[in-house]
Write a protein that holds these residues in place. Sequence first.
Motif, PDB file in Angstrom:
ATOM      1  N   LEU B  14       0.831  -1.207   0.000  1.00 24.99           N
ATOM      2  CA  LEU B  14       0.000   0.000   0.000  1.00 24.99           C
ATOM      3  C   LEU B  14       0.866   1.258   0.000  1.00 24.99           C
ATOM      4  O   LEU B  14       0.527   2.260  -0.633  1.00 24.99           O
ATOM      5  CB  LEU B  14      -0.943  -0.012   1.207  1.00 24.99           C
ATOM      6  N   LEU B  50      -7.164  -6.771  -0.211  1.00 27.46           N
ATOM      7  CA  LEU B  50      -7.165  -5.304  -0.244  1.00 27.46           C
ATOM      8  C   LEU B  50      -8.171  -4.785  -1.282  1.00 27.46           C
ATOM      9  O   LEU B  50      -8.783  -3.740  -1.100  1.00 27.46           O
ATOM     10  CB  LEU B  50      -5.767  -4.788  -0.573  1.00 27.46           C
ATOM     11  N   TRP B  55      -9.730  -0.821  -1.294  1.00 28.83           N
ATOM     12  CA  TRP B  55      -8.601   0.094  -1.119  1.00 28.83           C
ATOM     13  C   TRP B  55      -7.697   0.154  -2.333  1.00 28.83           C
ATOM     14  O   TRP B  55      -6.955   1.100  -2.511  1.00 28.83           O
ATOM     15  CB  TRP B  55      -7.782  -0.288   0.107  1.00 28.83           C
ATOM     16  N   ILE B  70      -8.065   4.851  -2.779  1.00 26.16           N
ATOM     17  CA  ILE B  70      -8.536   5.583  -1.603  1.00 26.16           C
ATOM     18  C   ILE B  70      -7.468   6.615  -1.247  1.00 26.16           C
ATOM     19  O   ILE B  70      -6.288   6.407  -1.566  1.00 26.16           O
ATOM     20  CB  ILE B  70      -8.764   4.613  -0.414  1.00 26.16           C
ATOM     21  N   LEU B  75      -6.708   6.031   5.470  1.00 25.01           N
ATOM     22  CA  LEU B  75      -6.463   4.629   5.787  1.00 25.01           C
ATOM     23  C   LEU B  75      -5.405   4.544   6.874  1.00 25.01           C
ATOM     24  O   LEU B  75      -4.320   5.107   6.718  1.00 25.01           O
ATOM     25  CB  LEU B  75      -5.985   3.903   4.518  1.00 25.01           C
TER      26      LEU B  75
END
Lengths: 141, 141
Positions: B14, B50, B55, B70, B75
Amino acid sequence: MTISARVHYATLALIELAQRQSEKSPVAVREICQRHGIPAPFLVQILRTLRSAGWVQSIRGAQGGYRLAIAPTELNLLEIAEAVGCSDSNCQTDATDTPANRMVHEVWDAASEASRAVLARTTLAEIAARSAQGDEVMFYI
Amino acid sequence: MTISARVHYATLALIELAQRQSEKSPVAVREICQRHGIPAPFLVQILRTLRSAGWVQSIRGAQGGYRLAIAPTELNLLEIAEAVGCSDSNCQTDATDTPANRMVHEVWDAASEASRAVLARTTLAEIAARSAQGDEVMFYI
DNA sequence: CCATACTTGACTATTGGGATCAACTTTCTA
DNA sequence: TAGAAAGTTGATCCCAATAGTCAAGTATGG
């Protein structure tokens, strides 16, 4: 810092011993197990660890049992957890050593440290006393 | 709250996506894996999770890959950890329900909550930015 | 049409925690 | 001085969860 059944049982046993420190005769394993619903052979195994940590003393033979060998104020829950095998081995991967990796590890460490702090500042004396109060309340109801 | 390799990898992925949000083409799984040393089929599995959390967005076919779906400020690490399967199932035993048992559980819960708080207040944006700084430093050295 | 890349579901393997057992030693007590 | 009551020790077992893998399939750009 994951809390295992081991640590939970160890703590319950130590509370029991702390509350009965003034008794003349030692407390039998069977008694502790019955009172707290702990599988006996499992607790035996755990008590071995507590003994080698020097926190409990064992008396063998008939009328034998266990006795607390340390002041309850001198023992906190972090010490118990670590002694009984809650290693803090947080997240072992073979991820590349990058800034992102280090950064993320820092956060995990900070989180771990936060929970350890809570355990470290809670002594056996504290919970023993507080749960003894709970006992009295139950008794009078 | 034990941090598993899963969560660690998810977070690294991420971060990578967050840092490359402005790029036109999506980021391939293989790229992420190479950069961070994550076993590819494993990351694929994680990205699935995910994606179903909404996301990340996947683009199939040649030149396909993943893109963050996102705002990184929206987050935090607790959400990531929980989504990827770090259940908080703290200490399940069949110990008797006694005052001592309840008292001890309270402490475990407090410890757990402390670490969750740390994770909750750390956003993806934060660590993405901070590790990007780390990248620059490395670059100039 | 083919190389690239994501999708899906199933599958394996390893580890650690939880728990149990049998055989043994010690000590009290009748 | 037995034998019952307790602790001691080491080995062993089971299970669930985690880490990681695989193969067959689908979509898409060139």
